[in-house]
Design an enzyme around this catalytic site. Sequence first.
Site, mmCIF file in Angstrom:
data_model
loop_
_atom_site.group_PDB
_atom_site.id
_atom_site.type_symbol
_atom_site.label_atom_id
_atom_site.label_comp_id
_atom_site.label_asym_id
_atom_site.label_seq_id
_atom_site.Cartn_x
_atom_site.Cartn_y
_atom_site.Cartn_z
ATOM 1 N N ASP A 29 -17.395 7.415 -13.230
ATOM 2 C CA ASP A 29 -17.033 6.698 -14.463
ATOM 3 C C ASP A 29 -17.444 5.215 -14.305
ATOM 4 O OD1 ASP A 29 -15.792 5.345 -16.519
ATOM 5 O OD2 ASP A 29 -13.796 6.213 -16.182
ATOM 6 N N GLU A 79 -24.954 -12.534 9.071
ATOM 7 C CA GLU A 79 -24.727 -11.299 9.806
ATOM 8 C C GLU A 79 -25.879 -10.336 9.519
ATOM 9 O OE1 GLU A 79 -21.333 -8.958 8.294
ATOM 10 O OE2 GLU A 79 -20.902 -10.681 7.029
ATOM 11 N N CYS A 111 -18.388 -12.561 7.420
ATOM 12 C CA CYS A 111 -18.511 -13.415 6.229
ATOM 13 C C CYS A 111 -17.944 -14.812 6.442
ATOM 14 C CB CYS A 111 -17.806 -12.769 5.050
ATOM 15 S SG CYS A 111 -18.528 -11.198 4.598
ATOM 16 N N THR A 152 -20.745 -2.308 -3.803
ATOM 17 C CA THR A 152 -20.348 -3.651 -3.371
ATOM 18 C C THR A 152 -21.457 -4.313 -2.545
ATOM 19 O OG1 THR A 152 -19.255 -3.039 -1.284
ATOM 20 C CG2 THR A 152 -17.934 -2.859 -3.284
ATOM 21 N N SER A 201 -9.765 -2.495 5.473
ATOM 22 C CA SER A 201 -10.355 -3.830 5.323
ATOM 23 C C SER A 201 -9.708 -4.574 4.144
ATOM 24 C CB SER A 201 -11.877 -3.735 5.143
ATOM 25 O OG SER A 201 -12.225 -3.251 3.870
ATOM 26 N N HIS A 233 -13.256 -15.564 -0.867
ATOM 27 C CA HIS A 233 -14.370 -14.710 -0.455
ATOM 28 C C HIS A 233 -14.295 -13.471 -1.359
ATOM 29 C CE1 HIS A 233 -16.990 -12.076 1.636
ATOM 30 N NE2 HIS A 233 -16.017 -11.298 2.092
ATOM 31 N N LYS A 242 -6.882 -9.420 -6.550
ATOM 32 C CA LYS A 242 -5.611 -8.994 -5.938
ATOM 33 C C LYS A 242 -4.975 -10.139 -5.141
ATOM 34 C CE LYS A 242 -6.525 -4.051 -5.621
ATOM 35 N NZ LYS A 242 -6.722 -2.900 -4.742
ATOM 36 N N ASN A 275 -21.864 -8.763 -3.277
ATOM 37 C CA ASN A 275 -21.423 -9.444 -2.052
ATOM 38 C C ASN A 275 -22.627 -10.099 -1.387
ATOM 39 O OD1 ASN A 275 -19.991 -10.313 0.164
ATOM 40 N ND2 ASN A 275 -19.362 -8.276 0.864
ATOM 41 N N SER A 307 -14.667 -10.242 8.414
ATOM 42 C CA SER A 307 -14.120 -9.053 9.068
ATOM 43 C C SER A 307 -14.178 -9.187 10.578
ATOM 44 C CB SER A 307 -14.900 -7.812 8.635
ATOM 45 O OG SER A 307 -14.481 -7.418 7.361
HETATM 46 P P1 HMG Z 1 -13.482 3.703 -3.056
HETATM 47 O O1 HMG Z 1 -12.643 4.374 -2.052
HETATM 48 O O2 HMG Z 1 -14.642 4.454 -3.583
HETATM 49 O O3 HMG Z 1 -12.698 3.223 -4.311
HETATM 50 O O4 HMG Z 1 -14.038 2.336 -2.418
HETATM 51 P P2 HMG Z 1 -11.190 3.553 -4.806
HETATM 52 O O5 HMG Z 1 -11.075 5.009 -5.027
HETATM 53 O O6 HMG Z 1 -10.174 2.901 -3.898
HETATM 54 O O7 HMG Z 1 -11.219 2.803 -6.197
HETATM 55 C C1 HMG Z 1 -11.369 1.443 -6.255
HETATM 56 C C2 HMG Z 1 -10.548 0.945 -7.421
HETATM 57 O O8 HMG Z 1 -11.111 1.465 -8.629
HETATM 58 C C3 HMG Z 1 -9.093 1.389 -7.405
HETATM 59 O O9 HMG Z 1 -8.323 0.301 -7.935
HETATM 60 C C4 HMG Z 1 -9.070 2.530 -8.393
HETATM 61 O O10 HMG Z 1 -7.797 2.765 -8.980
HETATM 62 C C5 HMG Z 1 -10.072 2.047 -9.406
HETATM 63 P P3 HMG Z 1 -7.192 -0.389 -7.017
HETATM 64 O O11 HMG Z 1 -6.245 0.693 -6.617
HETATM 65 O O12 HMG Z 1 -7.912 -0.958 -5.824
HETATM 66 O O13 HMG Z 1 -6.605 -1.419 -7.905
HETATM 67 N N1 HMG Z 1 -10.649 3.095 -10.242
HETATM 68 C C6 HMG Z 1 -10.863 2.965 -11.569
HETATM 69 N N2 HMG Z 1 -10.623 1.949 -12.414
HETATM 70 C C7 HMG Z 1 -10.971 2.130 -13.731
HETATM 71 N N3 HMG Z 1 -11.530 3.265 -14.195
HETATM 72 C C8 HMG Z 1 -11.774 4.309 -13.375
HETATM 73 C C9 HMG Z 1 -11.444 4.172 -12.002
HETATM 74 N N4 HMG Z 1 -11.564 4.994 -10.918
HETATM 75 C C10 HMG Z 1 -11.074 4.310 -9.852
HETATM 76 N N5 HMG Z 1 -12.324 5.428 -13.873
HETATM 77 C C11 HMG Z 1 -13.840 0.215 -1.276
HETATM 78 C C12 HMG Z 1 -13.475 1.039 -2.520
HETATM 79 C C13 HMG Z 1 -13.538 -1.229 -1.528
HETATM 80 C C14 HMG Z 1 -13.001 0.737 -0.098
HETATM 81 C C15 HMG Z 1 -15.352 0.413 -0.970
HETATM 82 O O14 HMG Z 1 -16.126 -0.117 -2.001
HETATM 83 C C16 HMG Z 1 -15.773 -0.250 0.344
HETATM 84 O O15 HMG Z 1 -15.615 0.313 1.430
HETATM 85 N N6 HMG Z 1 -16.342 -1.484 0.253
HETATM 86 C C17 HMG Z 1 -16.819 -2.215 1.445
HETATM 87 C C18 HMG Z 1 -15.678 -2.854 2.234
HETATM 88 C C19 HMG Z 1 -15.112 -4.096 1.559
HETATM 89 O O16 HMG Z 1 -15.749 -4.730 0.730
HETATM 90 N N7 HMG Z 1 -13.885 -4.485 1.937
HETATM 91 C C20 HMG Z 1 -13.276 -5.673 1.389
HETATM 92 C C21 HMG Z 1 -12.366 -6.406 2.374
HETATM 93 S S1 HMG Z 1 -13.223 -6.747 3.904
HETATM 94 C C22 HMG Z 1 -14.209 -8.147 3.530
HETATM 95 O O17 HMG Z 1 -14.017 -8.781 2.541
HETATM 96 C C23 HMG Z 1 -15.288 -8.490 4.501
HETATM 97 C C24 HMG Z 1 -16.696 -8.069 4.096
HETATM 98 O O18 HMG Z 1 -17.217 -8.936 3.111
HETATM 99 C C25 HMG Z 1 -17.594 -8.044 5.347
HETATM 100 C C26 HMG Z 1 -17.675 -9.301 6.206
HETATM 101 O O19 HMG Z 1 -16.718 -9.998 6.468
HETATM 102 O O20 HMG Z 1 -18.785 -9.508 6.714
HETATM 103 C C27 HMG Z 1 -16.721 -6.668 3.534
#
Ligand code: HMG
Length: 386
Positions: A29, A79, A111, A152, A201, A233, A242, A275, A307
């Site tokens: 979706d 990185e 990051c 992302t 994360s 970030h 959030k 990102n 991270s």
């Molecule tokens: P996921 O598991 O596919 O997603 O991946 P989900 O099922 O948790 O859904 C995400 C959100 O969409 C949820 O909302 C759902 O409810 C919503 P939330 O509960 O979070 O409020 N959703 C919908 N909303 C509207 N309509 C719909 C619908 N369906 C679902 N139909 C995840 C999500 C972020 C885990 C994934 O993208 C990921 O692994 N990303 C990479 C890791 C990341 O960015 N982590 C962030 C923190 S770590 C960080 O910031 C460091 C980083 O930049 C690296 C560094 O430091 O170098 C990553």
Amino acid sequence: MGIGIEKIGFYTPNKVLYLEDLAQARHVDPNKFRVGIGQDEMSVSDGSQDCVSMAINATLDYLSDADRAKVGLLILGTESGVDQSKSASLFVKSALKLPNNLRTFEVKEACFGLTAGVAIAHDYIQTHPEKTAIVIGSDLARYGLKTPGEPTQGAGSISLMISNHPRLIQFEPGHASYSEDIDDFWRPDDQLFPLVSGKYSTESYLKFFKKTFQAYKDSCGLNTSDFKAICYHLPFTKMGFKANEIACDHQPAAIQERLRTNFTLSAKYTRRVGNIYTGSLWLSFLSLVKNGTFELDDRIGFFSYGSGAVAEFFSAKVCPDYQNALLTSKHLAKLMNRQRLTVPEYERLFNLPLMSSKEMSLTSDEASGFWYFAGCHQQIRQYRQI
Ligand code: HMG
């Protein structure tokens, strides 16, 4: 005057994938990406842009001959490094024709890399007030096709000139740091893509925000209401949303509205770029000052997260003529002039090797003036200008 940001440059590659197209191809979706993740588009590199070329292009936004003569320190946070030994900043120094008598190196902590460079630059300017420092964050954020992290991804670079003649913001004294040795996101040497514990994360990010924001307010005697805005970030904009809701908790309605409005403005560019790892916090700052309205000495908070994990909260005050220091039309042109890719085109580019062993004459269809990675000659990376 104190120490702060005098100039800011931005670069993102000239190709873009719309997440509505990705959602359709992945049978998801579109609202999951647009609302759930908070992303609309992501920039894509075609292999001719790497952390070095993007860093050069971001810095050329603002660099003048007078700047070249004053630079004493050049730091590149990344990185997406191109060599285990030689600093990517040396390629950048050479392309930018910076003097040989400067100190230059690369820093890494996910990051957090660009923020770490800013802290080092701040201390450097304190002891070398006649000099300036250029600090760059430059990354390709890649998780792999059909992975949860795919929507992302992104690519880009932010370049900051730090000096004691700031025109955008002046840093305030103090900061709150927090670190823990955790495995939320990491990329071992033998892996092309990071290993991610996605949910963990996001929980860690929020935990680190709570700890550093509270510690910063306590140590500086500040309240949430003292901040006109907070930049985060933004690995994807829902993440910062959030954290911002945590900041809004128990605040009067007017403060909540101000922080929420400014958060939305700070997230505009990330929604379109994705990102960019090290540069992400500073892209949200660029978006905020371009899209928001500030008065002299308004306080902006900054939450940096890398991270592994390291976080820091600090703040800065807005300078009087900050709007005149923004290169808005240049930055918007980079967003507007991107070529929209189909999903198959994006997948083909994604699968191109990042380290071409062959020298290439012209691999980029960028506008003239931009630098690009032109492959290797005798195992030495080549960078050329169009
Ligand atoms: P996921 O598991 O596919 O997603 O991946 P989900 O099922 O948790 O859904 C995400 C959100 O969409 C949820 O909302 C759902 O409810 C919503 P939330 O509960 O979070 O409020 N959703 C919908 N909303 C509207 N309509 C719909 C619908 N369906 C679902 N139909 C995840 C999500 C972020 C885990 C994934 O993208 C990921 O692994 N990303 C990479 C890791 C990341 O960015 N982590 C962030 C923190 S770590 C960080 O910031 C460091 C980083 O930049 C690296 C560094 O430091 O170098 C990553």
